[in-house]
Scaffold this motif. Structure first.
Motif, PDB file in Angstrom:
ATOM      1  N   ALA A   1       0.851  -1.188   0.000  1.00 35.29           N
ATOM      2  CA  ALA A   1       0.000   0.000   0.000  1.00 35.29           C
ATOM      3  C   ALA A   1       0.884   1.234   0.000  1.00 35.29           C
ATOM      4  CB  ALA A   1      -0.916  -0.001   1.216  1.00 35.29           C
ATOM      5  N   PHE A   2       0.422   2.273  -0.680  1.00 39.01           N
ATOM      6  CA  PHE A   2       1.149   3.537  -0.727  1.00 39.01           C
ATOM      7  C   PHE A   2       0.864   4.297   0.563  1.00 39.01           C
ATOM      8  CE2 PHE A   2       1.607   8.015  -2.149  1.00 39.01           C
ATOM      9  CZ  PHE A   2       2.944   7.953  -2.507  1.00 39.01           C
ATOM     10  N   ASN A   3       1.919   4.669   1.290  1.00 31.49           N
ATOM     11  CA  ASN A   3       1.752   5.326   2.592  1.00 31.49           C
ATOM     12  C   ASN A   3       1.902   6.849   2.523  1.00 31.49           C
ATOM     13  OD1 ASN A   3       4.497   5.836   2.432  1.00 31.49           O
ATOM     14  ND2 ASN A   3       5.068   4.272   3.916  1.00 31.49           N
ATOM     15  N   GLY A   4       1.833   7.400   1.331  1.00 35.17           N
ATOM     16  CA  GLY A   4       1.988   8.843   1.164  1.00 35.17           C
ATOM     17  C   GLY A   4       3.370   9.231   0.687  1.00 35.17           C
ATOM     18  N   THR A   5       4.339   8.362   0.908  1.00 36.34           N
ATOM     19  CA  THR A   5       5.710   8.609   0.493  1.00 36.34           C
ATOM     20  C   THR A   5       6.220   7.511  -0.432  1.00 36.34           C
ATOM     21  OG1 THR A   5       6.122   9.669   2.611  1.00 36.34           O
ATOM     22  CG2 THR A   5       8.051   9.074   1.326  1.00 36.34           C
ATOM     23  N   SER A   6       5.951   6.271  -0.054  1.00 36.69           N
ATOM     24  CA  SER A   6       6.413   5.126  -0.841  1.00 36.69           C
ATOM     25  C   SER A   6       5.486   3.941  -0.590  1.00 36.69           C
ATOM     26  CB  SER A   6       7.844   4.758  -0.453  1.00 36.69           C
ATOM     27  OG  SER A   6       7.888   4.382   0.912  1.00 36.69           O
TER      28      SER A   6
ATOM     29  N   ILE B   1      -8.144  -7.276   3.409  1.00 39.06           N
ATOM     30  CA  ILE B   1      -7.608  -6.185   2.584  1.00 39.06           C
ATOM     31  C   ILE B   1      -8.694  -5.137   2.418  1.00 39.06           C
ATOM     32  CG2 ILE B   1      -6.750  -5.542   0.299  1.00 39.06           C
ATOM     33  CD1 ILE B   1      -5.842  -8.471  -0.005  1.00 39.06           C
ATOM     34  N   ILE B   2      -8.345  -3.890   2.669  1.00 38.87           N
ATOM     35  CA  ILE B   2      -9.237  -2.770   2.394  1.00 38.87           C
ATOM     36  C   ILE B   2      -8.543  -1.934   1.321  1.00 38.87           C
ATOM     37  CG2 ILE B   2     -10.407  -0.742   3.315  1.00 38.87           C
ATOM     38  CD1 ILE B   2     -10.228  -2.115   6.085  1.00 38.87           C
ATOM     39  N   SER B   3      -9.171  -1.851   0.157  1.00 38.11           N
ATOM     40  CA  SER B   3      -8.540  -1.169  -0.972  1.00 38.11           C
ATOM     41  C   SER B   3      -9.383   0.001  -1.449  1.00 38.11           C
ATOM     42  CB  SER B   3      -8.324  -2.147  -2.130  1.00 38.11           C
ATOM     43  OG  SER B   3      -7.796  -1.469  -3.258  1.00 38.11           O
ATOM     44  N   ASP B   4      -8.716   1.101  -1.799  1.00 39.03           N
ATOM     45  CA  ASP B   4      -9.391   2.259  -2.382  1.00 39.03           C
ATOM     46  C   ASP B   4      -9.420   2.175  -3.909  1.00 39.03           C
ATOM     47  OD1 ASP B   4      -6.746   2.732  -2.995  1.00 39.03           O
ATOM     48  OD2 ASP B   4      -6.709   4.767  -2.192  1.00 39.03           O
ATOM     49  N   GLY B   5      -8.842   1.114  -4.464  1.00 44.16           N
ATOM     50  CA  GLY B   5      -8.818   0.939  -5.913  1.00 44.16           C
ATOM     51  C   GLY B   5      -7.710   1.696  -6.610  1.00 44.16           C
ATOM     52  N   VAL B   6      -6.818   2.340  -5.837  1.00 41.27           N
ATOM     53  CA  VAL B   6      -5.733   3.124  -6.418  1.00 41.27           C
ATOM     54  C   VAL B   6      -4.398   2.825  -5.742  1.00 41.27           C
ATOM     55  CG1 VAL B   6      -4.863   5.466  -6.827  1.00 41.27           C
ATOM     56  CG2 VAL B   6      -7.311   5.007  -7.010  1.00 41.27           C
ATOM     57  N   ASN B   7      -4.373   2.751  -4.431  1.00 38.09           N
ATOM     58  CA  ASN B   7      -3.126   2.701  -3.665  1.00 38.09           C
ATOM     59  C   ASN B   7      -2.792   1.358  -3.029  1.00 38.09           C
ATOM     60  OD1 ASN B   7      -2.315   5.565  -3.844  1.00 38.09           O
ATOM     61  ND2 ASN B   7      -4.260   5.903  -2.806  1.00 38.09           N
ATOM     62  N   VAL B   8      -3.503   0.314  -3.363  1.00 36.84           N
ATOM     63  CA  VAL B   8      -3.253  -1.009  -2.776  1.00 36.84           C
ATOM     64  C   VAL B   8      -2.984  -1.985  -3.917  1.00 36.84           C
ATOM     65  CG1 VAL B   8      -4.144  -2.827  -1.269  1.00 36.84           C
ATOM     66  CG2 VAL B   8      -4.753  -0.446  -0.829  1.00 36.84           C
TER      67      VAL B   8
END
Length: 108
Positions: A55-60, A73-80
């Motif tokens: 998952a993208f943590n805002g930096t990496s 898994i909880i996904s936003d459809g972009v960052n996971v």
């Protein structure tokens, strides 16, 4: 993906059938780039030998589920992402069955 878990559940209904609580989603995790984006939703993932979840943590990107470990898994459809150490793996995820799409409202 359903927006709530309220639905009529039929006894002994198999996954992916009418009245079943669970619906499967299949993705192919890849080893290139970040891997494969997991569609928006809440899923149960079974242990998969070569696939981890990032998952993208805002930096990496950071590993949130190691390979051969299952979990929610909880996904936003972009960052996971699902990322494989092999060239590609097929991963099956369980989600709540959202039911049928509404064709109209208050049709007579």
């Amino acid at each position: 993906m359903s927006l709530s878990t309220n639905k009529i559940i039929l006894a002994a209904a198999q996954t992916n059938t009418a009245g079943a609580y669970f619906l499967t989603t299949t993705i192919t995790s890849t080893s290139t780039g970040n891997g494969t984006v997991i569609p928006a939703g809440v899923y149960i993932m079974f242990p998969q030998a070569n696939t981890s979840v990032l998952a993208f943590n805002g930096t990496s990107n950071a590993t949130v589920m190691a390979a051969n470990v299952g979990g929610v898994i909880i996904s936003d459809g972009v960052n996971v992402y699902a990322k494989s150490t092999a060239s590609a793996d097929t991963v099956t995820l369980l989600a709540t069955n959202g039911g049928q799409a509404v064709g109209s409202t208050y049709a007579s």
